[in-house]
Design a protein around this motif. Structure first.
Motif, PDB file in Angstrom:
ATOM      1  N   VAL A  60       0.832  -1.204   0.000  1.00  0.00           N
ATOM      2  CA  VAL A  60       0.000   0.000   0.000  1.00  0.00           C
ATOM      3  C   VAL A  60       0.863   1.249   0.000  1.00  0.00           C
ATOM      4  CG1 VAL A  60      -1.680   1.350   1.314  1.00  0.00           C
ATOM      5  CG2 VAL A  60      -1.968  -1.129   1.118  1.00  0.00           C
ATOM      6  N   LYS A  61       1.847   1.296   0.881  1.00  0.00           N
ATOM      7  CA  LYS A  61       2.712   2.476   0.971  1.00  0.00           C
ATOM      8  C   LYS A  61       3.576   2.626  -0.278  1.00  0.00           C
ATOM      9  CE  LYS A  61       4.421   3.572   5.017  1.00  0.00           C
ATOM     10  NZ  LYS A  61       5.142   3.478   6.301  1.00  0.00           N
ATOM     11  N   THR A  62       3.982   1.499  -0.869  1.00  0.00           N
ATOM     12  CA  THR A  62       4.762   1.563  -2.110  1.00  0.00           C
ATOM     13  C   THR A  62       3.934   2.158  -3.241  1.00  0.00           C
ATOM     14  OG1 THR A  62       6.151  -0.317  -1.499  1.00  0.00           O
ATOM     15  CG2 THR A  62       5.996   0.206  -3.841  1.00  0.00           C
ATOM     16  N   MET A  63       2.679   1.730  -3.362  1.00  0.00           N
ATOM     17  CA  MET A  63       1.801   2.269  -4.402  1.00  0.00           C
ATOM     18  C   MET A  63       1.617   3.771  -4.242  1.00  0.00           C
ATOM     19  SD  MET A  63       0.946  -0.105  -6.554  1.00  0.00           S
ATOM     20  CE  MET A  63       2.660  -0.622  -6.342  1.00  0.00           C
ATOM     21  N   GLU A  98       3.422   9.419  -6.624  1.00  0.00           N
ATOM     22  CA  GLU A  98       3.902  10.794  -6.530  1.00  0.00           C
ATOM     23  C   GLU A  98       4.721  11.202  -7.751  1.00  0.00           C
ATOM     24  OE1 GLU A  98       6.041  10.966  -2.903  1.00  0.00           O
ATOM     25  OE2 GLU A  98       4.284  10.654  -1.617  1.00  0.00           O
ATOM     26  N   THR A  99       5.250  10.191  -8.463  1.00  0.00           N
ATOM     27  CA  THR A  99       6.113  10.512  -9.610  1.00  0.00           C
ATOM     28  C   THR A  99       5.671   9.823 -10.898  1.00  0.00           C
ATOM     29  OG1 THR A  99       7.602   8.702  -8.966  1.00  0.00           O
ATOM     30  CG2 THR A  99       8.130  10.900  -8.153  1.00  0.00           C
ATOM     31  N   ARG A 100       4.634   9.007 -10.823  1.00  0.00           N
ATOM     32  CA  ARG A 100       4.203   8.273 -12.017  1.00  0.00           C
ATOM     33  C   ARG A 100       2.693   8.364 -12.190  1.00  0.00           C
ATOM     34  NH1 ARG A 100       7.553   2.512 -11.495  1.00  0.00           N
ATOM     35  NH2 ARG A 100       9.496   3.402 -10.667  1.00  0.00           N
ATOM     36  N   ASP A 101       2.255   8.241 -13.435  1.00  0.00           N
ATOM     37  CA  ASP A 101       0.818   8.188 -13.689  1.00  0.00           C
ATOM     38  C   ASP A 101       0.403   6.873 -14.335  1.00  0.00           C
ATOM     39  OD1 ASP A 101       1.825   8.513 -16.238  1.00  0.00           O
ATOM     40  OD2 ASP A 101       1.125  10.582 -16.444  1.00  0.00           O
ATOM     41  N   THR A 102       1.398   5.977 -14.553  1.00  0.00           N
ATOM     42  CA  THR A 102       1.127   4.644 -15.085  1.00  0.00           C
ATOM     43  C   THR A 102       1.968   3.627 -14.322  1.00  0.00           C
ATOM     44  OG1 THR A 102       0.690   5.507 -17.306  1.00  0.00           O
ATOM     45  CG2 THR A 102       1.178   3.159 -17.128  1.00  0.00           C
ATOM     46  N   LEU A 103       1.360   2.511 -13.944  1.00  0.00           N
ATOM     47  CA  LEU A 103       2.077   1.484 -13.197  1.00  0.00           C
ATOM     48  C   LEU A 103       1.849   0.114 -13.825  1.00  0.00           C
ATOM     49  CD1 LEU A 103       1.242   2.522  -9.518  1.00  0.00           C
ATOM     50  CD2 LEU A 103       3.428   2.816 -10.698  1.00  0.00           C
ATOM     51  N   ASN A 104       2.906  -0.672 -13.912  1.00  0.00           N
ATOM     52  CA  ASN A 104       2.800  -2.064 -14.346  1.00  0.00           C
ATOM     53  C   ASN A 104       2.694  -2.935 -13.097  1.00  0.00           C
ATOM     54  OD1 ASN A 104       3.218  -1.223 -17.016  1.00  0.00           O
ATOM     55  ND2 ASN A 104       5.435  -1.457 -16.830  1.00  0.00           N
ATOM     56  N   ILE A 105       1.591  -3.671 -12.965  1.00  0.00           N
ATOM     57  CA  ILE A 105       1.353  -4.460 -11.752  1.00  0.00           C
ATOM     58  C   ILE A 105       1.040  -5.909 -12.122  1.00  0.00           C
ATOM     59  CG2 ILE A 105       0.058  -4.671  -9.607  1.00  0.00           C
ATOM     60  CD1 ILE A 105       1.536  -2.072  -9.747  1.00  0.00           C
ATOM     61  N   VAL A 106       1.663  -6.832 -11.399  1.00  0.00           N
ATOM     62  CA  VAL A 106       1.466  -8.259 -11.639  1.00  0.00           C
ATOM     63  C   VAL A 106       0.003  -8.645 -11.400  1.00  0.00           C
ATOM     64  CG1 VAL A 106       2.012 -10.565 -10.766  1.00  0.00           C
ATOM     65  CG2 VAL A 106       3.838  -8.888 -11.133  1.00  0.00           C
ATOM     66  N   SER A 107      -0.552  -9.392 -12.342  1.00  0.00           N
ATOM     67  CA  SER A 107      -1.980  -9.739 -12.253  1.00  0.00           C
ATOM     68  C   SER A 107      -2.245 -11.237 -12.161  1.00  0.00           C
ATOM     69  CB  SER A 107      -2.729  -9.179 -13.467  1.00  0.00           C
ATOM     70  OG  SER A 107      -2.207  -9.740 -14.669  1.00  0.00           O
ATOM     71  N   ASP A 108      -1.178 -12.058 -12.171  1.00  0.00           N
ATOM     72  CA  ASP A 108      -1.408 -13.509 -12.130  1.00  0.00           C
ATOM     73  C   ASP A 108      -1.009 -14.145 -10.797  1.00  0.00           C
ATOM     74  OD1 ASP A 108       1.302 -13.161 -12.495  1.00  0.00           O
ATOM     75  OD2 ASP A 108       1.467 -14.478 -14.252  1.00  0.00           O
ATOM     76  N   GLN A 109      -0.695 -13.334  -9.798  1.00  0.00           N
ATOM     77  CA  GLN A 109      -0.511 -13.838  -8.434  1.00  0.00           C
ATOM     78  C   GLN A 109      -1.758 -13.469  -7.637  1.00  0.00           C
ATOM     79  OE1 GLN A 109       3.208 -12.400  -6.742  1.00  0.00           O
ATOM     80  NE2 GLN A 109       4.300 -12.771  -8.650  1.00  0.00           N
ATOM     81  N   ILE A 110      -2.356 -14.453  -6.987  1.00  0.00           N
ATOM     82  CA  ILE A 110      -3.628 -14.250  -6.298  1.00  0.00           C
ATOM     83  C   ILE A 110      -3.475 -14.563  -4.812  1.00  0.00           C
ATOM     84  CG2 ILE A 110      -6.087 -14.825  -6.242  1.00  0.00           C
ATOM     85  CD1 ILE A 110      -5.180 -13.667  -8.910  1.00  0.00           C
ATOM     86  N   GLY A 111      -4.016 -13.681  -3.973  1.00  0.00           N
ATOM     87  CA  GLY A 111      -3.943 -13.913  -2.533  1.00  0.00           C
ATOM     88  C   GLY A 111      -4.879 -13.004  -1.771  1.00  0.00           C
ATOM     89  N   GLY A 112      -4.792 -13.091  -0.457  1.00  0.00           N
ATOM     90  CA  GLY A 112      -5.647 -12.285   0.400  1.00  0.00           C
ATOM     91  C   GLY A 112      -4.856 -11.216   1.130  1.00  0.00           C
ATOM     92  N   PRO A 113      -4.978  -9.956   0.743  1.00  0.00           N
ATOM     93  CA  PRO A 113      -4.325  -8.881   1.494  1.00  0.00           C
ATOM     94  C   PRO A 113      -4.791  -8.922   2.949  1.00  0.00           C
ATOM     95  CG  PRO A 113      -5.186  -8.071  -0.598  1.00  0.00           C
ATOM     96  CD  PRO A 113      -5.743  -9.443  -0.419  1.00  0.00           C
ATOM     97  N   THR A 114      -3.879  -8.709   3.889  1.00  0.00           N
ATOM     98  CA  THR A 114      -4.208  -8.850   5.308  1.00  0.00           C
ATOM     99  C   THR A 114      -3.611  -7.690   6.092  1.00  0.00           C
ATOM    100  OG1 THR A 114      -3.875 -11.233   4.923  1.00  0.00           O
ATOM    101  CG2 THR A 114      -4.335 -10.526   7.177  1.00  0.00           C
ATOM    102  N   SER A 115      -4.446  -6.986   6.824  1.00  0.00           N
ATOM    103  CA  SER A 115      -3.934  -5.853   7.589  1.00  0.00           C
ATOM    104  C   SER A 115      -3.203  -6.338   8.831  1.00  0.00           C
ATOM    105  CB  SER A 115      -5.069  -4.910   7.991  1.00  0.00           C
ATOM    106  OG  SER A 115      -5.814  -5.436   9.064  1.00  0.00           O
TER     107      SER A 115
END
Length: 282
Positions: A155-158, A163-180
């Motif tokens: 979250v903090k990385t995104m 702050e410096t980019r308007d386009t991001l390449n993000i992996v879409s084939d790894q699936i999991g449960g984000p956990t706080s």
């Protein structure tokens, strides 16, 4: 008194807010690269319960530093568990989905065969094995994709990249449960307290947020909640090579959490809280 190994990590930071009267051991007080010393601290302090929220979490770096990672993730929890067994007190340990190889598309149950892909997963699995062999009343809590307003996380990385980019390449084939980390802290405390009077609940448990999503969809949710515009390019894992292989399937079967009266938390609600604390909520 509750003794917690860890002070500045994501889960340890949330535990401090949850149980401020617990004793938290920093790296200076408890050197996890010296496992025997960690066990001796427990014998000296004699707490009612121990939670290990400290770990070597640099997944890629562990590939070249497996000896140190093993000391911290494997031998140290084993030494802690041995001391807890001697004192007859419960031990709660945070582990990871990386003990699995990420094959298939079904959630991994706590009893599913382990097969870590890299050094980090191997060292965390070693810790689980040594804990079980030491014989304390324990709960190993495997979790995944941890996020919070503390430390380094997705979250903090995104937010930083936006702050410096308007386009991001993000992996879409790894699936999991984000956990706080907050939800993990609550679960760990719940388990720790119940194990004091219900040692029969000891064992390995899975705890991850719902619903399961890809990293790309998690990223989209972050920016929707933050009210920020961002263009995403969904990419396969092969286009984002890392020193350590990541599990493609990090889904965890969390059904046995019901023994502690727990269930999978909705990460979307926790995400709103984290973004609010970071001052990034729309």
């Amino acid at each position: 008194m509750i003794l917690v190994f860890g002070k500045t990590g994501q889960v340890a930071s949330e535990l401090q807010a949850l149980v401020p009267d617990a004793r938290f051991l920093s790296r200076e007080e408890a050197d996890l690269s010296n496992p025997l010393a960690c066990g001796d601290l427990i014998r000296e302090i004699k707490p009612e319960v121990v939670i290990n929220a400290a770990a070597y979490t640099a997944v890629d770096k562990a590939e070249d530093d497996e000896e140190l990672a093993h000391a911290i993730n494997g031998a140290a929890p084993g030494a802690m568990a041995k001391a807890c067994a001697e004192l007859g007190i419960p031990f709660v340990h945070i582990s990871t989905d990386y003990v699995f190889d990420g094959g298939g598309d079904q959630p991994f149950s706590p009893s599913h065969a382990t097969n870590p892909l890299g050094a980090y997963g191997r060292t965390k699995l070693a810790g689980e094995t040594l804990i079980a062999e030491a014989g304390p009343v324990y709960a190993i809590l495997r979790t995944s994709w941890v996020f919070s307003c503390f430390g380094n996380n997705f979250v903090k990385t995104m937010l930083r990249l936006s702050e410096t980019r308007d386009t991001l390449n993000i992996v879409s084939d790894q699936i999991g449960g984000p956990t706080s980390a907050h939800s993990i802290a609550v679960a760990a405390m719940t388990m720790a307290r119940q194990l004091i009077n219900a040692p029969e609940k000891a064992g390995i448990y899975h705890f991850s947020g719902r619903p399961d999503v890809s990293w790309a969809d998690f990223a989209r949710a972050i920016f929707v909640e933050a009210g920020k515009e961002m263009t995403f390019n969904d990419i396969p894992s092969v286009e984002y090579p890392t020193p350590a292989a990541r599990p493609m399937n990090s889904r965890l079967d969390c059904a046995t959490l019901a023994e502690f009266g727990l269930s999978r938390p909705d990460w979307r609600a926790d995400l709103k809280d984290v973004l609010t604390k970071l001052g990034a909520k729309a």
